[in-house]
Motif scaffolding. Structure first.
Motif, PDB file in Angstrom:
ATOM      1  N   UNK A   1      51.209  21.958  20.245  1.00 42.78           N
ATOM      2  CA  UNK A   1      49.846  21.827  19.744  1.00 42.78           C
ATOM      3  C   UNK A   1      48.957  22.984  20.202  1.00 42.78           C
ATOM      4  N   UNK A   2      49.196  23.492  21.400  1.00 44.13           N
ATOM      5  CA  UNK A   2      48.382  24.621  21.866  1.00 44.13           C
ATOM      6  C   UNK A   2      48.651  25.869  21.046  1.00 44.13           C
ATOM      7  N   UNK A   3      49.906  26.137  20.724  1.00 40.99           N
ATOM      8  CA  UNK A   3      50.227  27.308  19.905  1.00 40.99           C
ATOM      9  C   UNK A   3      49.614  27.166  18.513  1.00 40.99           C
ATOM     10  N   UNK A   4      49.772  25.984  17.907  1.00 41.16           N
ATOM     11  CA  UNK A   4      49.207  25.757  16.575  1.00 41.16           C
ATOM     12  C   UNK A   4      47.689  25.910  16.590  1.00 41.16           C
ATOM     13  N   UNK A   5      47.041  25.346  17.606  1.00 37.43           N
ATOM     14  CA  UNK A   5      45.577  25.377  17.666  1.00 37.43           C
ATOM     15  C   UNK A   5      45.055  26.776  17.945  1.00 37.43           C
ATOM     16  N   UNK A   6      45.722  27.519  18.826  1.00 37.13           N
ATOM     17  CA  UNK A   6      45.287  28.887  19.123  1.00 37.13           C
ATOM     18  C   UNK A   6      45.405  29.769  17.885  1.00 37.13           C
ATOM     19  N   UNK A   7      46.533  29.702  17.207  1.00 36.24           N
ATOM     20  CA  UNK A   7      46.712  30.516  15.996  1.00 36.24           C
ATOM     21  C   UNK A   7      45.692  30.117  14.927  1.00 36.24           C
ATOM     22  N   UNK A   8      45.470  28.810  14.756  1.00 31.77           N
ATOM     23  CA  UNK A   8      44.489  28.358  13.776  1.00 31.77           C
ATOM     24  C   UNK A   8      43.075  28.789  14.115  1.00 31.77           C
TER      25      UNK A   8
END
Length: 315
Positions: free
Chosen positions: A238-245
């Motif tokens: 979730x952190x990777x998805x949220x940072x990229x988003x």
């Protein structure tokens, strides 16, 4: 004299000479089948990812004036302009503020909601639906509605007036514009991370909590010693998805603030859009997109490398 039997049995039969091994062996047929299965994905990645990246690098070395119909090679001039851009510092600062605010609030709120909704209480199914429903709502429609709510005479200030509080002009204030955009985006996507956390929490064995209670561990200690380590792979995802988003946000800025007031909410993607499609500096816009790609790549690699220090079963 005893006669020696010179017949050759099956175990000592001589190999047939001059006979070639067939090319299409079972192993090669299996390999071909695998390549055929992944061929659509490889072609799609080549056409829609690798080729556009190569073209962006090529465009960054040129000055492309669509109105005049010119396409001039300028070498590293766009990169020199990038180094001397007086607005780049404020743009990167706004991008960092938005990303940090979004990631921290989104993950914290999503985990809190998941822990609460994981309890065996009545009505949790209804609340799960309510919190997840904004995820499937159109982004532009969601942003337009919040734009009306956050106006000077909008719904938020109307509610504040009922308790005697004079609300600010949320989207036009230096100190409130960025906060407002972050909150709108958090409420839009928190349901997705909440569902991911909820699935991870339900996979934690209940026997571990029972054993911890027998040992006298408090609820908070159980959370930090059992829950967080076991759901750490989901936290990483979730952190990777949220940072990229967070680094790709555009519609919210374009609809709510248009980068204002000043450049306080001008994030990198919106600045890229301004340079390329409003000012028609396509070469410089391509250069900014390379900067964005480098930031996203660096942060993703950093998170992936740090996983060995805190993600459970990663060492």
């Amino acid at each position: 004299m005893t006669r020696t039997d010179t017949r050759v049995g099956p175990a000592t039969a001589r190999p047939t000479l001059g006979r070639r091994r067939p090319y299409w062996t079972g192993r090669r047929r299996d390999q071909l089948t695998g390549y055929l299965f992944i061929a659509p994905q490889l072609v799609g990645s080549a056409v829609f990812v690798i080729l556009p990246l190569a073209l962006v690098v090529w465009y960054s070395l040129h000055e492309w004036n669509v109105l005049a119909g010119t396409f001039t090679f300028v070498g590293a001039d766009n990169y020199a302009t990038l180094a001397d851009d007086p607005n780049l510092g404020s743009v990167l600062r706004a991008t960092g503020l938005f990303s940090v605010g979004l990631v921290v609030l989104n993950l914290a709120l999503a985990l809190l909601l998941a822990v609460l909704l994981n309890q065996k209480l009545r009505g949790t199914t209804l609340f799960r639906t309510l919190f997840f429903s904004p995820v499937v709502v159109s982004l532009v429609a969601w942003t337009i509605v919040w734009g009306f709510l956050l106006q000077d005479n909008g719904g938020i200030n109307g509610l504040l007036d009922t308790i005697g509080v004079a609300g600010p002009n949320w989207l036009r204030g230096e100190g409130t514009a960025m906060f407002s955009v972050v909150v709108v985006q958090v409420f839009k996507n928190v349901g997705l991370n909440m569902v991911l956390f909820l699935a991870a929490l339900q996979a934690v064995p209940g026997e571990l909590y029972e054993a911890a209670e027998v040992d006298g561990a408090s609820r908070m200690r159980q959370f930090w010693r059992i829950t967080v380590p076991l759901i750490s792979p989901t936290i990483l995802l979730t952190s990777i998805i949220t940072v990229v988003g967070s680094l790709q946000v555009f519609a919210q800025i374009a609809v709510l603030t248009q980068g204002g007031p000043g450049t306080s909410t001008t994030v990198l993607v919106y600045y890229l859009y301004q340079q390329a499609f409003q000012f028609h500096h396509f070469g410089y816009g391509a250069t900014l997109s390379i900067v964005l790609f480098g930031i996203v790549l660096a942060l993703t690699v950093l998170q992936w490398q740090l996983r060995k220090r805190w993600v459970f079963h990663e060492s």
